[in-house]
Design a protein around this motif. Structure first.
Motif, PDB file in Angstrom:
ATOM      1  N   PHE A 169       2.176  12.541 -45.143  1.00 57.96           N
ATOM      2  CA  PHE A 169       1.366  13.245 -44.164  1.00 57.96           C
ATOM      3  C   PHE A 169      -0.092  13.406 -44.597  1.00 57.96           C
ATOM      4  N   THR A 170      -0.478  12.825 -45.726  1.00 63.88           N
ATOM      5  CA  THR A 170      -1.860  12.979 -46.182  1.00 63.88           C
ATOM      6  C   THR A 170      -2.876  12.382 -45.207  1.00 63.88           C
ATOM      7  N   PRO A 171      -2.609  11.253 -44.540  1.00 60.63           N
ATOM      8  CA  PRO A 171      -3.601  10.785 -43.559  1.00 60.63           C
ATOM      9  C   PRO A 171      -3.813  11.784 -42.422  1.00 60.63           C
ATOM     10  N   LEU A 172      -2.754  12.454 -42.005  1.00 57.30           N
ATOM     11  CA  LEU A 172      -2.871  13.452 -40.947  1.00 57.30           C
ATOM     12  C   LEU A 172      -3.722  14.632 -41.402  1.00 57.30           C
ATOM     13  N   VAL A 173      -3.505  15.061 -42.626  1.00 65.15           N
ATOM     14  CA  VAL A 173      -4.295  16.167 -43.178  1.00 65.15           C
ATOM     15  C   VAL A 173      -5.757  15.751 -43.310  1.00 65.15           C
ATOM     16  N   LEU A 174      -5.998  14.520 -43.730  1.00 64.08           N
ATOM     17  CA  LEU A 174      -7.368  14.033 -43.866  1.00 64.08           C
ATOM     18  C   LEU A 174      -8.062  13.946 -42.510  1.00 64.08           C
ATOM     19  N   ILE A 175      -7.365  13.485 -41.497  1.00 62.65           N
ATOM     20  CA  ILE A 175      -7.960  13.429 -40.156  1.00 62.65           C
ATOM     21  C   ILE A 175      -8.250  14.844 -39.650  1.00 62.65           C
ATOM     22  N   ALA A 176      -7.362  15.780 -39.923  1.00 64.60           N
ATOM     23  CA  ALA A 176      -7.609  17.173 -39.528  1.00 64.60           C
ATOM     24  C   ALA A 176      -8.844  17.725 -40.235  1.00 64.60           C
ATOM     25  N   ALA A 177      -9.016  17.388 -41.499  1.00 68.75           N
ATOM     26  CA  ALA A 177     -10.203  17.833 -42.238  1.00 68.75           C
ATOM     27  C   ALA A 177     -11.474  17.209 -41.653  1.00 68.75           C
ATOM     28  N   ILE A 178     -11.402  15.958 -41.247  1.00 69.94           N
ATOM     29  CA  ILE A 178     -12.554  15.294 -40.637  1.00 69.94           C
ATOM     30  C   ILE A 178     -12.900  15.952 -39.303  1.00 69.94           C
ATOM     31  N   VAL A 179     -11.886  16.273 -38.512  1.00 69.80           N
ATOM     32  CA  VAL A 179     -12.146  16.958 -37.233  1.00 69.80           C
ATOM     33  C   VAL A 179     -12.789  18.314 -37.491  1.00 69.80           C
ATOM     34  N   PHE A 180     -12.302  19.026 -38.505  1.00 68.27           N
ATOM     35  CA  PHE A 180     -12.918  20.302 -38.863  1.00 68.27           C
ATOM     36  C   PHE A 180     -14.386  20.118 -39.233  1.00 68.27           C
ATOM     37  N   LEU A 181     -14.680  19.113 -40.054  1.00 67.52           N
ATOM     38  CA  LEU A 181     -16.067  18.852 -40.445  1.00 67.52           C
ATOM     39  C   LEU A 181     -16.931  18.496 -39.238  1.00 67.52           C
ATOM     40  N   GLN A 182     -16.362  17.756 -38.303  1.00 64.74           N
ATOM     41  CA  GLN A 182     -17.136  17.395 -37.123  1.00 64.74           C
ATOM     42  C   GLN A 182     -17.490  18.628 -36.303  1.00 64.74           C
ATOM     43  N   TYR A 183     -16.572  19.537 -36.157  1.00 64.73           N
ATOM     44  CA  TYR A 183     -16.874  20.747 -35.400  1.00 64.73           C
ATOM     45  C   TYR A 183     -17.755  21.709 -36.197  1.00 64.73           C
ATOM     46  N   ALA A 184     -17.400  21.942 -37.450  1.00 64.87           N
ATOM     47  CA  ALA A 184     -18.102  22.949 -38.241  1.00 64.87           C
ATOM     48  C   ALA A 184     -19.478  22.468 -38.696  1.00 64.87           C
ATOM     49  N   LEU A 185     -19.521  21.323 -39.347  1.00 66.69           N
ATOM     50  CA  LEU A 185     -20.783  20.865 -39.937  1.00 66.69           C
ATOM     51  C   LEU A 185     -21.679  20.167 -38.919  1.00 66.69           C
ATOM     52  N   VAL A 186     -21.138  19.166 -38.240  1.00 71.54           N
ATOM     53  CA  VAL A 186     -21.952  18.422 -37.281  1.00 71.54           C
ATOM     54  C   VAL A 186     -22.370  19.325 -36.128  1.00 71.54           C
ATOM     55  N   GLY A 187     -21.433  20.131 -35.630  1.00 76.43           N
ATOM     56  CA  GLY A 187     -21.776  21.054 -34.543  1.00 76.43           C
ATOM     57  C   GLY A 187     -22.853  22.044 -34.944  1.00 76.43           C
ATOM     58  N   THR A 188     -22.754  22.564 -36.160  1.00 80.59           N
ATOM     59  CA  THR A 188     -23.762  23.501 -36.651  1.00 80.59           C
ATOM     60  C   THR A 188     -25.119  22.820 -36.798  1.00 80.59           C
ATOM     61  N   LEU A 189     -25.139  21.613 -37.342  1.00 80.60           N
ATOM     62  CA  LEU A 189     -26.409  20.889 -37.470  1.00 80.60           C
ATOM     63  C   LEU A 189     -27.042  20.625 -36.106  1.00 80.60           C
ATOM     64  N   LYS A 190     -26.228  20.288 -35.125  1.00 78.27           N
ATOM     65  CA  LYS A 190     -26.771  20.060 -33.777  1.00 78.27           C
ATOM     66  C   LYS A 190     -27.343  21.346 -33.188  1.00 78.27           C
ATOM     67  N   GLN A 191     -26.650  22.448 -33.399  1.00 80.00           N
ATOM     68  CA  GLN A 191     -27.165  23.718 -32.895  1.00 80.00           C
ATOM     69  C   GLN A 191     -28.468  24.114 -33.593  1.00 80.00           C
ATOM     70  N   ILE A 192     -28.543  23.870 -34.889  1.00 77.95           N
ATOM     71  CA  ILE A 192     -29.779  24.151 -35.623  1.00 77.95           C
ATOM     72  C   ILE A 192     -30.906  23.276 -35.096  1.00 77.95           C
ATOM     73  N   ALA A 193     -30.603  22.004 -34.854  1.00 77.38           N
ATOM     74  CA  ALA A 193     -31.637  21.069 -34.388  1.00 77.38           C
ATOM     75  C   ALA A 193     -32.159  21.462 -33.013  1.00 77.38           C
ATOM     76  N   LEU A 194     -31.298  21.992 -32.180  1.00 78.72           N
ATOM     77  CA  LEU A 194     -31.706  22.340 -30.821  1.00 78.72           C
ATOM     78  C   LEU A 194     -32.204  23.781 -30.690  1.00 78.72           C
ATOM     79  N   SER A 195     -32.180  24.506 -31.796  1.00 80.34           N
ATOM     80  CA  SER A 195     -32.632  25.895 -31.784  1.00 80.34           C
ATOM     81  C   SER A 195     -34.158  25.960 -31.612  1.00 80.34           C
ATOM     82  N   PRO A 196     -34.628  26.868 -30.779  1.00 80.41           N
ATOM     83  CA  PRO A 196     -36.093  26.978 -30.583  1.00 80.41           C
ATOM     84  C   PRO A 196     -36.786  27.702 -31.720  1.00 80.41           C
ATOM     85  N   HIS A 197     -36.025  28.172 -32.722  1.00 76.10           N
ATOM     86  CA  HIS A 197     -36.620  28.990 -33.801  1.00 76.10           C
ATOM     87  C   HIS A 197     -36.805  28.215 -35.097  1.00 76.10           C
ATOM     88  N   LEU A 198     -36.933  26.902 -35.029  1.00 76.21           N
ATOM     89  CA  LEU A 198     -37.171  26.116 -36.249  1.00 76.21           C
ATOM     90  C   LEU A 198     -38.601  26.334 -36.714  1.00 76.21           C
TER      91      LEU A 198
END
Length: 105
Positions: free
Chosen positions: A75-104
């Motif tokens: 089940f390690t590939p499943l766990v790895l894909i879940a970790a990647i999905v988490f990174l996409q939401y947590a890290l990539v989503g946060t970076l996009k919100q920072i980039a679009l923030s008017p307070h840079l």
């Protein structure tokens, strides 16, 4: 003016990271499919998939040995894909919100 440039740079980093994580997810899925069909280990595509995914999967197997021995399935590939999905939401989503923030700066 500088805040627009900084926002675009952060957005570019987020997009490149998102694409890299998507590509790695596809490599993992390819590796899983190859393991199901018992493909020739000498095939260059199979060797590439193993070389690209095994270092991360090996570390996960060391940290979570029960994932590999769960009823004979790995089940390690499943766990790895879940970790990647988490990174996409947590890290990539946060970076996009920072980039679009008017307070840079």
């Amino acid at each position: 003016m500088i805040s627009i440039a900084v926002g675009n740079i952060v957005l570019g980093i987020a997009k490149v990271l998102e694409i890299a994580l998507d590509l790695y997810t596809y490599l993992i899925l390819g590796r899983v499919i190859v393991s199901w069909v018992n493909a020739d280990p000498g095939n260059p595509i199979v060797r590439f998939l193993v070389r690209a995914t095994e270092p991360v999967l090996m570390r996960l197997r060391r940290w979570f040995p029960a994932l590999r021995n769960a009823g004979g399935l790995d089940f390690t590939p499943l766990v790895l894909i879940a970790a990647i999905v988490f990174l996409q939401y947590a890290l990539v989503g946060t970076l996009k919100q920072i980039a679009l923030s008017p307070h840079l700066p």
